[in-house]
Design a protein around this motif. Structure first.
Motif, PDB file in Angstrom:
ATOM      1  N   ALA A 167       2.727   5.459  -9.301  1.00  0.00           N
ATOM      2  CA  ALA A 167       1.791   4.934  -8.309  1.00  0.00           C
ATOM      3  C   ALA A 167       0.722   4.130  -9.027  1.00  0.00           C
ATOM      4  O   ALA A 167       0.537   4.247 -10.242  1.00  0.00           O
ATOM      5  N   TYR A 171      -4.546   4.038  -6.126  1.00  0.00           N
ATOM      6  CA  TYR A 171      -4.001   4.997  -5.151  1.00  0.00           C
ATOM      7  C   TYR A 171      -4.266   6.429  -5.620  1.00  0.00           C
ATOM      8  O   TYR A 171      -4.704   7.285  -4.829  1.00  0.00           O
ATOM      9  N   TYR A 175      -6.171   9.339  -3.540  1.00  0.00           N
ATOM     10  CA  TYR A 175      -5.398  10.439  -2.952  1.00  0.00           C
ATOM     11  C   TYR A 175      -5.122  11.593  -3.918  1.00  0.00           C
ATOM     12  O   TYR A 175      -4.608  12.628  -3.508  1.00  0.00           O
ATOM     13  N   HIS A 187       1.101  12.929   0.608  1.00  0.00           N
ATOM     14  CA  HIS A 187       0.930  11.597   0.030  1.00  0.00           C
ATOM     15  C   HIS A 187       1.647  10.529   0.844  1.00  0.00           C
ATOM     16  O   HIS A 187       2.562  10.810   1.622  1.00  0.00           O
ATOM     17  N   ARG A 188       1.221   9.304   0.624  1.00  0.00           N
ATOM     18  CA  ARG A 188       1.870   8.144   1.226  1.00  0.00           C
ATOM     19  C   ARG A 188       2.910   7.615   0.253  1.00  0.00           C
ATOM     20  O   ARG A 188       2.777   7.748  -0.962  1.00  0.00           O
ATOM     21  N   SER A 216       9.767  10.689   2.254  1.00  0.00           N
ATOM     22  CA  SER A 216       8.374  10.423   2.614  1.00  0.00           C
ATOM     23  C   SER A 216       8.289   9.951   4.064  1.00  0.00           C
ATOM     24  O   SER A 216       9.016   9.057   4.483  1.00  0.00           O
ATOM     25  N   GLY A 219       3.712   5.953   5.027  1.00  0.00           N
ATOM     26  CA  GLY A 219       3.649   4.824   4.105  1.00  0.00           C
ATOM     27  C   GLY A 219       4.311   3.581   4.670  1.00  0.00           C
ATOM     28  O   GLY A 219       4.228   3.311   5.864  1.00  0.00           O
ATOM     29  N   GLY A 237       1.268   3.272  -1.997  1.00  0.00           N
ATOM     30  CA  GLY A 237       1.658   4.668  -2.136  1.00  0.00           C
ATOM     31  C   GLY A 237       2.515   4.893  -3.363  1.00  0.00           C
ATOM     32  O   GLY A 237       2.648   4.020  -4.229  1.00  0.00           O
TER      33      GLY A 237
END
Length: 303
Positions: A167, A171, A175, A187-188, A216, A219, A237
């Protein structure tokens, strides 16, 4: 139609499973393909194909004939080049296809070196993330990453690519950094949308010796490799991709690896082509070059 051309058409039909696709690949009309097969069957006194509304399949006699035809065509290709001067440069057309993720400066520069070494090869480079029908589209070989579906194509494994989860620093500052795959639920993600089936590809992890996956739900979905990586760099993300496609961003700090202890199993990188026995000299030269040069280009990210 001459016998040799009829054999070539027959081989195309056998490989594509379709009179129409064989006509497209041979750049002739479908009626000519039909006539060539009918003439072959009449002269041999056997039925070479079982025709249905959905596809064309070889009969038992057709399979036997196909094996002999491929040997004959291979021998002809070898014979017609036997009087080439020693050391003479290869010539002819070469159409290859690579994933978007591999169209990077290092690979293109190396490909340029191959082109300089073989100046009489007329090369066409296709770059796409979609599945390519080699025979129907007239492509000589493709480079692909990941497990391969069963097919009639010849596949040679070039290397095993290390997969990286990463990432952007911005970001992670916002996060936080996940320390286990379970924490990814908060998380994204930057998620890849497969071009073959329009489905989101899950992330893979190796946890306590077992393979686990994560899908996921938050995102952005992306269907092109370069944009996929750029979304990660921009801070959309977390993403997961082959290390060889992320090298420059990991090196300059644009991306930071996370969950390193849970790296998934490496994914195969393979070169595929339609037929071993009919491989043209320029195609064989490219495959040999790829087998040797690709691992040297990305040795840091290959296992």
């Amino acid at each position: 139609m001459e016998l040799l051309q009829s054999m070539q058409v027959f081989a195309r039909v056998a490989e594509t499973g379709s009179f129409t696709r064989a006509a497209d690949a041979s750049q002739i009309g479908r009626p000519q393909v039909t006539r060539a097969i009918q003439e072959l069957e009449a002269s041999l006194g056997v039925r070479l194909f079982q025709r249905t509304t959905r596809r064309v399949r070889l009969t038992t006699e057709g399979e036997q004939f196909y094996e002999r035809v491929m040997g004959i065509l291979g021998s002809i290709a070898e014979t017609t080049s036997m009087f080439a001067p020693s050391g003479a440069s290869l010539r002819g057309k070469l159409r290859i296809d690579i994933p978007t993720a591999f169209s990077q400066p290092a690979f293109i520069a190396s490909l340029r070196a191959f082109a300089v070494a073989h100046p009489d090869i007329e090369m066409t480079l296709g770059v796409t993330d979609r599945a390519v029908d080699l025979v129907a589209e007239g492509v000589d070989c493709v480079l692909r990453i990941g497990e391969l579906p069963d097919s009639s194509l010849v596949a040679r494994r070039v290397a095993m690519a290390t997969m990286i989860t990463c990432a952007a620093p911005d970001y992670l500052q916002t996060y936080g950094e996940p320390h286990t795959p379970d924490q990814l639920a908060h998380h994204r993600g930057v998620n890849f949308l497969s071009g073959q089936n329009r489905r989101q590809l899950p992330w893979q992890f190796l946890q306590d010796g077992s393979d686990t996956s994560h899908m996921s739900r938050h995102g952005i979905l992306v269907n092109e490799s370069s944009a996929y990586v750029q979304c990660g760099v921009a801070g959309f993300g977390i993403l997961q991709a082959p290390g060889l496609t992320l090298d420059r961003y990991l090196a300059d700090g644009s991306l930071v690896e996370v969950l390193k202890r849970y790296r998934p199993r490496p994914r195969p990188v393979s070169v595929l082509y339609p037929s071993r026995s009919q491989l043209a000299p320029q195609v064989q030269a490219f495959v040999d070059w790829l087998m040797q040069s690709f691992p040297a280009l990305y040795d840091r990210w290959l296992e």
